[in-house]
Design an enzyme around this catalytic site. Structure first.
Site, PDB file in Angstrom:
ATOM      1  N   ASP A  53      32.567  43.366  47.432  1.00 25.23           N
ATOM      2  CA  ASP A  53      32.937  41.956  47.232  1.00 25.23           C
ATOM      3  C   ASP A  53      31.726  41.039  47.399  1.00 25.23           C
ATOM      4  OD1 ASP A  53      35.513  41.125  46.515  1.00 25.23           O
ATOM      5  OD2 ASP A  53      36.336  41.553  48.502  1.00 25.23           O
TER       6      ASP A  53
ATOM      7  N   LYS B 237      44.061  45.979  40.755  1.00 26.96           N
ATOM      8  CA  LYS B 237      42.818  46.699  41.078  1.00 26.96           C
ATOM      9  C   LYS B 237      43.072  48.200  41.039  1.00 26.96           C
ATOM     10  CE  LYS B 237      41.105  42.834  43.732  1.00 26.96           C
ATOM     11  NZ  LYS B 237      41.075  42.126  44.996  1.00 26.96           N
TER      12      LYS B 237
ATOM     13  N   GLN C 263      41.409  42.458  51.110  1.00 24.75           N
ATOM     14  CA  GLN C 263      41.970  41.362  50.315  1.00 24.75           C
ATOM     15  C   GLN C 263      42.141  40.116  51.197  1.00 24.75           C
ATOM     16  OE1 GLN C 263      42.498  41.474  46.979  1.00 24.75           O
ATOM     17  NE2 GLN C 263      43.181  39.362  46.974  1.00 24.75           N
TER      18      GLN C 263
HETATM   19  N1  GUN Z   1      41.135  36.786  47.336  1.00 27.81           N
HETATM   20  C1  GUN Z   1      40.941  36.020  46.240  1.00 27.81           C
HETATM   21  N2  GUN Z   1      39.872  36.461  45.534  1.00 27.81           N
HETATM   22  C2  GUN Z   1      39.385  37.525  46.208  1.00 27.81           C
HETATM   23  C3  GUN Z   1      38.294  38.411  45.973  1.00 27.81           C
HETATM   24  O1  GUN Z   1      37.526  38.299  45.013  1.00 27.81           O
HETATM   25  N3  GUN Z   1      38.127  39.389  46.898  1.00 27.81           N
HETATM   26  C4  GUN Z   1      38.935  39.520  47.982  1.00 27.81           C
HETATM   27  N4  GUN Z   1      38.663  40.490  48.838  1.00 27.81           N
HETATM   28  N5  GUN Z   1      39.950  38.722  48.226  1.00 27.81           N
HETATM   29  C5  GUN Z   1      40.172  37.738  47.338  1.00 27.81           C
END
Ligand code: GUN
Length: 292
Positions: A120, A53, A97
């Site tokens: 998200d 990211k 995350q």
């Molecule tokens: N863990 C696995 N996929 C995601 C996601 O799309 N966003 C976040 N914040 N954590 C994750």
């Protein structure tokens, strides 16, 4: 007919070009999109995602701040960190995350993220907006899957889409997205999960099959019909002594056998993964465009 490999990397690159143009326009107005990523603990897969990211933010000219916190951090301290970003003028998007350590209540943490900065789309308010057909921030993996399908001309309208997995991150939001009564969605949706008896009975009826089960080999060739479009969301590490890392990545679908019957299929890696990251960038750009 030969199977089509759905190239998530190529589609993601095309979207990056569009986003770069939008970011340039924002910068002409003195706005630099800002994304705050919070990572708690040392989960290796989460570290890889967070690094990707950050790298993509750098590539596109999005300001990113990654906060790495120890696994034993208190929930109160984590909430304080979120509050700090909720009120930061240079931050338009906030992502925590997942998964979080067990002593932290994930729902409380997600609900603390400002609904305006919830790139998200996991805050219950934004979940509800999607559910009533008025999406604001669409969760990144479901949004990326829909983009992939559209890009390759596999429109879900009127089709039977079977989703394997009922997570809040993929299965449930994707089902809500596809159920919308709008062009490019409007699908008949079945969700299968660990409580489903005879999974193959349902998967074999799918015209579009999305697998987010978190288990390699969850879908094999006998479980699908000829001509199905398969989206494999799984990312699993399996031991492989022939690689330098000692493992390789595989999806949830038995690629070798299922690709013999499918019309199209996503590879792992290089399918859904790059799309998830780019949709996060898109939501951050949308946040910067609307918050200023
Ligand atoms: N863990 C696995 N996929 C995601 C996601 O799309 N966003 C976040 N914040 N954590 C994750």
């Amino acid at each position: 007919m030969a199977v089509t490999l759905i190239d998530g990397k190529a589609v993601a690159n095309k979207i990056k070009v569009e986003l770069h143009n939008r970011i340039t326009l924002l910068k002409q107005r003195g706005i630099v999109p800002g994304l705050a990523v919070i990572l708690v603990g040392e989960d290796p897969a989460s570290q890889v995602y967070v690094n990707m990211k950050q790298k993509t933010c750098d590539e596109l000219g999005i300001h990113s701040e990654t906060t790495r916190l120890p696994a034993d951090i208190s929930q109160a301290e984590l909430l304080r960190q979120i509050d700090r970003f909720n009120s930061a003028k240079d931050i338009h998007g906030i992502l925590v995350q997942l998964p979080l350590p067990k002593h932290i209540d994930t729902e409380t943490v997600i609900a603390r993220i400002s609904v305006d900065k919830d790139v998200d789309g996991f805050n219950p308010y934004n979940v509800g907006k999607l559910m009533v057909g008025k999406p604001r921030y669409v969760p990144c993996t479901p949004a990326g899957i829909l983009e992939l399908l559209h890009h390759y001309g596999f429109y879900p309208d009127g089709k039977h889409v079977v989703i394997v997995g009922r997570s809040n991150i993929v299965g449930k939001p994707l089902a809500n997205l596809l159920l919308q009564k709008t062009k490019g969605c409007n699908a008949t949706v079945t969700i299968c999960h660990t409580g489903t008896t005879d999974l193959g009975y349902f998967t074999s009826q799918a015209e579009i099959l999305v697998v987010a089960a978190g288990r390699p080999g969850a879908v094999t060739a006998e479980m699908v019909k000829e001509g199905v479009v398969v989206i494999d969301v799984g990312v699993n590490r399996v031991a492989d002594s022939s690689t330098t890392k000692g493992y390789r990545l595989v999806g949830d679908v038995d690629f070798n056998s299922v690709s013999q019957k499918a019309k199209a299929i996503t590879p792992v890696p290089g399918g859904v993964g790059p799309m998830t990251i780019v949709m996060l960038m898109k939501n951050t750009v949308i946040a910067a465009e609307t918050l200023n």
